[in-house]
Design a protein around this motif. Structure first.
Motif, PDB file in Angstrom:
ATOM      1  N   GLN A  21       2.300  14.014 -13.543  1.00 26.70           N
ATOM      2  CA  GLN A  21       1.153  14.513 -14.309  1.00 26.70           C
ATOM      3  C   GLN A  21       0.997  16.030 -14.085  1.00 26.70           C
ATOM      4  OE1 GLN A  21      -2.520  12.596 -13.283  1.00 26.70           O
ATOM      5  NE2 GLN A  21      -3.586  13.414 -15.078  1.00 26.70           N
ATOM      6  N   GLU A  22       1.188  16.506 -12.857  1.00 25.52           N
ATOM      7  CA  GLU A  22       1.096  17.933 -12.551  1.00 25.52           C
ATOM      8  C   GLU A  22       2.189  18.700 -13.283  1.00 25.52           C
ATOM      9  OE1 GLU A  22      -0.271  21.485 -11.110  1.00 25.52           O
ATOM     10  OE2 GLU A  22      -1.293  19.557 -11.071  1.00 25.52           O
ATOM     11  N   LYS A  23       3.387  18.125 -13.316  1.00 25.28           N
ATOM     12  CA  LYS A  23       4.502  18.770 -14.015  1.00 25.28           C
ATOM     13  C   LYS A  23       4.181  18.877 -15.503  1.00 25.28           C
ATOM     14  CE  LYS A  23       9.461  18.483 -14.707  1.00 25.28           C
ATOM     15  NZ  LYS A  23      10.675  17.726 -14.518  1.00 25.28           N
ATOM     16  N   ARG A  24       3.654  17.788 -16.099  1.00 27.40           N
ATOM     17  CA  ARG A  24       3.287  17.822 -17.525  1.00 27.40           C
ATOM     18  C   ARG A  24       2.152  18.819 -17.772  1.00 27.40           C
ATOM     19  NH1 ARG A  24       3.194  11.470 -18.389  1.00 27.40           N
ATOM     20  NH2 ARG A  24       2.640  11.775 -16.276  1.00 27.40           N
ATOM     21  N   ARG A  25       1.216  18.896 -16.821  1.00 25.69           N
ATOM     22  CA  ARG A  25       0.113  19.852 -16.962  1.00 25.69           C
ATOM     23  C   ARG A  25       0.651  21.282 -16.941  1.00 25.69           C
ATOM     24  NH1 ARG A  25      -3.087  23.210 -14.397  1.00 25.69           N
ATOM     25  NH2 ARG A  25      -2.146  22.933 -12.351  1.00 25.69           N
ATOM     26  N   GLN A  26       1.568  21.566 -16.021  1.00 27.60           N
ATOM     27  CA  GLN A  26       2.159  22.899 -15.950  1.00 27.60           C
ATOM     28  C   GLN A  26       2.962  23.216 -17.220  1.00 27.60           C
ATOM     29  OE1 GLN A  26       4.352  23.031 -12.281  1.00 27.60           O
ATOM     30  NE2 GLN A  26       2.522  23.349 -11.027  1.00 27.60           N
ATOM     31  N   GLU A  27       3.695  22.208 -17.723  1.00 29.59           N
ATOM     32  CA  GLU A  27       4.445  22.402 -18.969  1.00 29.59           C
ATOM     33  C   GLU A  27       3.481  22.668 -20.133  1.00 29.59           C
ATOM     34  OE1 GLU A  27       6.834  18.905 -19.366  1.00 29.59           O
ATOM     35  OE2 GLU A  27       8.346  19.610 -17.939  1.00 29.59           O
ATOM     36  N   ALA A  28       2.372  21.944 -20.160  1.00 29.01           N
ATOM     37  CA  ALA A  28       1.373  22.138 -21.216  1.00 29.01           C
ATOM     38  C   ALA A  28       0.769  23.537 -21.127  1.00 29.01           C
ATOM     39  CB  ALA A  28       0.289  21.077 -21.138  1.00 29.01           C
ATOM     40  N   VAL A  29       0.432  23.963 -19.897  1.00 30.14           N
ATOM     41  CA  VAL A  29      -0.127  25.312 -19.712  1.00 30.14           C
ATOM     42  C   VAL A  29       0.887  26.359 -20.136  1.00 30.14           C
ATOM     43  CG1 VAL A  29      -0.882  26.966 -17.962  1.00 30.14           C
ATOM     44  CG2 VAL A  29      -1.809  24.656 -17.953  1.00 30.14           C
ATOM     45  N   SER A  30       2.136  26.158 -19.730  1.00 26.94           N
ATOM     46  CA  SER A  30       3.200  27.092 -20.105  1.00 26.94           C
ATOM     47  C   SER A  30       3.384  27.127 -21.621  1.00 26.94           C
ATOM     48  CB  SER A  30       4.510  26.689 -19.420  1.00 26.94           C
ATOM     49  OG  SER A  30       5.555  27.509 -19.844  1.00 26.94           O
ATOM     50  N   SER A  31       3.364  25.978 -22.256  1.00 23.50           N
ATOM     51  CA  SER A  31       3.497  25.902 -23.715  1.00 23.50           C
ATOM     52  C   SER A  31       2.319  26.583 -24.399  1.00 23.50           C
ATOM     53  CB  SER A  31       3.595  24.449 -24.181  1.00 23.50           C
ATOM     54  OG  SER A  31       4.788  23.864 -23.719  1.00 23.50           O
TER      55      SER A  31
ATOM     56  N   LEU B 154       0.839  -1.192   0.000  1.00 21.86           N
ATOM     57  CA  LEU B 154       0.000   0.000   0.000  1.00 21.86           C
ATOM     58  C   LEU B 154       0.873   1.241   0.000  1.00 21.86           C
ATOM     59  CD1 LEU B 154      -2.869   1.172   0.132  1.00 21.86           C
ATOM     60  CD2 LEU B 154      -2.707   1.000   2.613  1.00 21.86           C
ATOM     61  N   LYS B 155       1.934   1.201   0.761  1.00 22.69           N
ATOM     62  CA  LYS B 155       2.846   2.323   0.824  1.00 22.69           C
ATOM     63  C   LYS B 155       3.507   2.533  -0.524  1.00 22.69           C
ATOM     64  CE  LYS B 155       6.092   4.059   4.159  1.00 22.69           C
ATOM     65  NZ  LYS B 155       7.046   3.733   5.182  1.00 22.69           N
ATOM     66  N   ASP B 156       3.978   1.471  -1.170  1.00 22.67           N
ATOM     67  CA  ASP B 156       4.595   1.559  -2.497  1.00 22.67           C
ATOM     68  C   ASP B 156       3.595   2.097  -3.518  1.00 22.67           C
ATOM     69  OD1 ASP B 156       7.033   0.648  -1.657  1.00 22.67           O
ATOM     70  OD2 ASP B 156       6.679  -1.443  -2.274  1.00 22.67           O
ATOM     71  N   HIS B 157       2.373   1.604  -3.392  1.00 23.72           N
ATOM     72  CA  HIS B 157       1.338   2.056  -4.332  1.00 23.72           C
ATOM     73  C   HIS B 157       1.087   3.559  -4.163  1.00 23.72           C
ATOM     74  CE1 HIS B 157      -2.267   2.108  -6.756  1.00 23.72           C
ATOM     75  NE2 HIS B 157      -2.970   2.584  -5.705  1.00 23.72           N
ATOM     76  N   ARG B 158       1.021   4.043  -2.936  1.00 26.74           N
ATOM     77  CA  ARG B 158       0.804   5.470  -2.685  1.00 26.74           C
ATOM     78  C   ARG B 158       1.982   6.294  -3.183  1.00 26.74           C
ATOM     79  NH1 ARG B 158      -1.929   5.228   3.299  1.00 26.74           N
ATOM     80  NH2 ARG B 158      -3.959   4.529   2.565  1.00 26.74           N
TER      81      ARG B 158
ATOM     82  N   ARG C 205       1.762   9.065  -5.993  1.00 31.18           N
ATOM     83  CA  ARG C 205       2.213  10.435  -5.774  1.00 31.18           C
ATOM     84  C   ARG C 205       3.181  10.840  -6.874  1.00 31.18           C
ATOM     85  NH1 ARG C 205       2.993  10.781  -0.260  1.00 31.18           N
ATOM     86  NH2 ARG C 205       4.929   9.664  -0.453  1.00 31.18           N
ATOM     87  N   HIS C 206       4.103   9.928  -7.239  1.00 22.48           N
ATOM     88  CA  HIS C 206       5.051  10.222  -8.314  1.00 22.48           C
ATOM     89  C   HIS C 206       4.311  10.443  -9.634  1.00 22.48           C
ATOM     90  CE1 HIS C 206       8.746   9.829  -6.146  1.00 22.48           C
ATOM     91  NE2 HIS C 206       8.501   8.561  -5.744  1.00 22.48           N
ATOM     92  N   LEU C 207       3.315   9.574  -9.892  1.00 20.94           N
ATOM     93  CA  LEU C 207       2.519   9.729 -11.108  1.00 20.94           C
ATOM     94  C   LEU C 207       1.753  11.054 -11.093  1.00 20.94           C
ATOM     95  CD1 LEU C 207       1.079   6.130 -11.687  1.00 20.94           C
ATOM     96  CD2 LEU C 207       2.763   7.338 -13.095  1.00 20.94           C
ATOM     97  N   LYS C 208       1.205  11.385  -9.908  1.00 23.32           N
ATOM     98  CA  LYS C 208       0.473  12.632  -9.770  1.00 23.32           C
ATOM     99  C   LYS C 208       1.402  13.820  -9.952  1.00 23.32           C
ATOM    100  CE  LYS C 208      -3.547  13.330  -6.941  1.00 23.32           C
ATOM    101  NZ  LYS C 208      -4.118  13.405  -5.618  1.00 23.32           N
ATOM    102  N   ASP C 209       2.594  13.743  -9.355  1.00 17.94           N
ATOM    103  CA  ASP C 209       3.578  14.821  -9.503  1.00 17.94           C
ATOM    104  C   ASP C 209       4.012  14.963 -10.970  1.00 17.94           C
ATOM    105  OD1 ASP C 209       3.455  15.364  -6.809  1.00 17.94           O
ATOM    106  OD2 ASP C 209       5.310  14.280  -6.300  1.00 17.94           O
TER     107      ASP C 209
END
Length: 127
Positions: free
Chosen positions: A20-30, A6-10, A14-18
């Motif tokens: 995804q957030e980074k890609r979203r910010q890059e997309a918004v910036s682009s 469960l800890k590994d999954h979380r 979190r890494h996937l969410k981070d």
């Protein structure tokens, strides 16, 4: 073991969410940069069109002024031409009048010469 999974999954979530957030910010910036580029391009074209329109307006005003001057000058020339034409007609009338007077005077002169010659021939016959 379940808690570690469960800890590994979380952590992965979190890494996937981070990520995804980074890609979203890059997309918004682009998208923001793309939007700025498009707007700059459109604004430069609109600005060029506005400058061209202002130049056309100025040239149109100058053309109107020149056309007005040309119309006044043309009217003046037409008036002067009409006056010149009337003067030529008057000269023609005076010339015709002078020719008529000259013809009448010739007739009078010829008549007087004829009478004078007739009188001279009558006086010579009487003498």
């Amino acid at each position: 073991m379940l808690s570690s999974m469960l800890k590994d999954h979380r952590v992965k979530q979190r890494h996937l969410k981070d990520a995804q957030e980074k890609r979203r910010q890059e997309a918004v910036s682009s998208l923001y940069k793309f939007n700025e580029g498009i707007m700059a391009s459109i604004n430069s074209r609109v600005s060029a069109a506005y400058v061209n329109q202002c130049q056309l307006d100025n040239e149109m005003k100058q053309l109107e002024v020149q056309t007005s001057r040309f119309n006044k000058l043309t009217t003046q020339w037409a008036s002067e031409l009409n006056s010149f034409h009337n003067a030529l007609k008057e000269i023609g009338d005076v010339e015709n009048w002078a020719l008529s007077i000259e013809s009448d005077l010739r007739l009078v002169t010829e008549s007087l010469e004829y009478i004078n010659n007739k009188n001279n021939s009558n006086t010579s016959k009487n003498s």
